[in-house]
Design a protein around this motif. Structure first.
Motif, PDB file in Angstrom:
ATOM      1  N   LYS A 325     -11.034  -5.465   8.826  1.00  0.00           N
ATOM      2  CA  LYS A 325     -10.403  -4.931   7.614  1.00  0.00           C
ATOM      3  C   LYS A 325     -10.723  -5.773   6.376  1.00  0.00           C
ATOM      4  CE  LYS A 325      -8.284  -1.308   9.301  1.00  0.00           C
ATOM      5  NZ  LYS A 325      -8.715   0.036   8.910  1.00  0.00           N
ATOM      6  N   ASP A 343      -3.197   1.867   9.551  1.00  0.00           N
ATOM      7  CA  ASP A 343      -3.806   3.120   9.097  1.00  0.00           C
ATOM      8  C   ASP A 343      -2.923   4.250   9.604  1.00  0.00           C
ATOM      9  OD1 ASP A 343      -5.899   1.823   7.933  1.00  0.00           O
ATOM     10  OD2 ASP A 343      -7.439   2.495   9.353  1.00  0.00           O
ATOM     11  N   GLU A 352      -8.158   9.061  10.124  1.00  0.00           N
ATOM     12  CA  GLU A 352      -7.548   8.310   9.012  1.00  0.00           C
ATOM     13  C   GLU A 352      -7.291   9.134   7.753  1.00  0.00           C
ATOM     14  OE1 GLU A 352      -9.699   4.770   7.806  1.00  0.00           O
ATOM     15  OE2 GLU A 352      -8.447   4.566   6.016  1.00  0.00           O
TER      16      GLU A 352
HETATM   17 MG    MG Z   1      -9.465   2.578   5.596  1.00  0.00          MG
END
Ligand code: MG
Ligand code: 4AD
Length: 428
Positions: A325, A343, A352
């Protein structure tokens, strides 16, 4: 002159009255004695008839109009069970505003052709219904944030640094400097919490996405919010409440949903809370299914698809590995290899729709992360936010087109926006 909108007529408000309507020719056909024109305006469609016997000249004029010509008509509204919508207009005047050339969009055309003619295709019933839902989604955002005392703010589109990593940055010449188109307004929202505590925005986001997929645009709209004094769990609650509210509002748009073949109930039943599963658990589930998902990597389109096919409401996946991330996520105090982010993944394979989490609020940790990632640009002002009255805070970004695609079960994200931008499309 006073013009009626077709919707008023279809609601029975003009029955047996004379009305004036302006719009475009949607369909036209005629027999020897009678000409039928279906006229559309922004609110609906209605059939208008012109009879030769009553006015031969008008009948000839009506016969000459082509699809998508702009016209004005005058006529008397009659209830008529046989005509679509239950009402019909007996025309007694017609004014041709502009005669259209042969309209290029007919049935059975390729997607490429339709995309090249997108400026005309946006007139279709299908796209119109999607875009009305899109407008409702924006209204719902605004209402939710107003009701919850967030202040709307706006960040710049020209920026000097990356938010989500260098690989998808669009760069440009900004006089004698290098600049980028924004990937996210997050950092500017973070700056604004020190003024307003709770802030939100909807803004374009630009990403040089080099792959062709059904869920990526190079220019899309992101709803973002940032909240002072909040941790990951806190912001997940905000996200689920907001998404639940948007679903409630979209489910109320029965007419457009009918045009799009979507059952309102499938949307209305999306109510919080949403299930939370840890990243570790997600990997375990995927591996149990024989998917080659490796601990440490972000979940890709395929992994998210397989995982979310198991659910009928969105799910949160939380506590991702740090290396999967962006640099700004708050390290997990229990395990420095993980970060406090989540998420939100849409069910049914869509994946997502939101990325969010708690932000690093400590200067030292932030400096270290920026160094580790070797990001392009100048982060000095962003680090400053940790030097002058820093507070724990969290936020998120929701992909507007992703949410619309999921709710309306569209094959491709490009249909959620009037003029989509992708790696191979910048026209029209
Ligand atoms: Mg993302
Ligand atoms: O997960 P992302 O990259 O997160 C951020 O940009 C954060 N800075 C937001 C924040 O915390 N304020 O993007 C957020 C969402 C994704 O979950 C996805 O829904 C959407 O934006 N998104 C895209 N939508 C369409 N096309 C793309 N290329 C997208 N990239 C991300």
């Amino acid at each position: 002159m006073d013009y009626s909108q077709i919707q008023e007529i279809l609601e029975g408000k003009c029955t047996d009255k004379e009305v004036n309507i302006r719009g475009w020719v949607w369909r036209a056909r005629s027999s020897k004695k009678i000409c039928f024109i279906i006229i559309r305006d922004s609110t609906g469609r209605i059939q208008v008839t012109f009879e030769k016997e009553i006015n031969p000249e008008l009948f000839e004029l009506a016969k000459s109009v082509t699809i998508e010509s702009s016209i004005e008509i005058k006529g008397v509204v009659r209830e008529d069970k046989r005509s679509p919508g239950g009402y019909e207009i007996h025309g007694n005047d017609l004014k041709l505003i502009s005669l259209a050339q042969v309209f290029p969009i007919t049935k059975d055309q390729s997607v490429t052709f339709l995309m090249d003619k997108r400026h005309l295709w946006v007139r279709s019933r299908n796209i119109a219904a999607i875009l009305k839902i899109r407008a409702e989604v924006y209204k719902a955002f605004r209402d939710w944030f107003d009701n919850n005392n967030y202040i709307e703010v706006h960040g710049p589109m020209f920026t000097g640094s990356a938010v989500e990593g260098g690989s998808t940055l669009f760069d440009l010449k900004y006089f004698d400097k290098k600049a980028y188109l924004t990937q996210s307004s997050q950092f500017y929202l973070e700056a604004m919490i020190f003024t307003f505590e709770k802030v939100w925005t909807v803004a374009p986001s630009f990403r040089a996405e080099k792959s062709r997929t059904t869920r990526h645009l190079t220019e899309f709209w992101m709803l973002e919010a940032e909240k002072a004094y909040s941790d990951l769990e806190d912001i997940m609650k905000v996200e689920e409440e907001l998404v639940g509210y948007v679903c409630k509002r979209v489910a109320e748009r029965k007419e457009e949903l009918k045009d799009l073949n979507v059952k309102p109930n499938t949307i209305a039943k999306i109510v919080p809370p949403f299930e939370r599963i840890s990243y570790d658990k997600a990997i375990e589930i995927l591996q149990g299914d024989g998917v080659k998902a490796e601990w440490g990597e972000d979940l890709g389109t395929e992994e998210e698809r397989i995982l979310t096919l198991k659910y009928d409401k969105p799910i949160f996946v939380y506590d991702y590995p740090k290396k999967a991330k962006a640099f700004y996520h708050y390290p997990d105090p229990q395990n420095p290899e993980k970060v406090k982010c989540a998420d939100l993944l849409a069910p049914g394979g869509y994946g997502e729709i939101i990325g969010g989490g708690q932000r690093i609020d400590d200067e030292e940790i932030l400096l270290q992360r920026i160094e580790e990632e070797q990001l392009p640009g100048d982060y000095e002002w962003y680090i400053d936010l940790r030097r002058y009255g820093s507070v724990p805070h969290s936020g998120f970004g929701l992909g507007v087109e992703r949410v619309i695609r999921w709710l309306l079960k569209l094959d491709n994200i490009r249909d959620t926006i009037p003029f989509p931008r992708t790696i191979n499309r910048i026209y029209p």
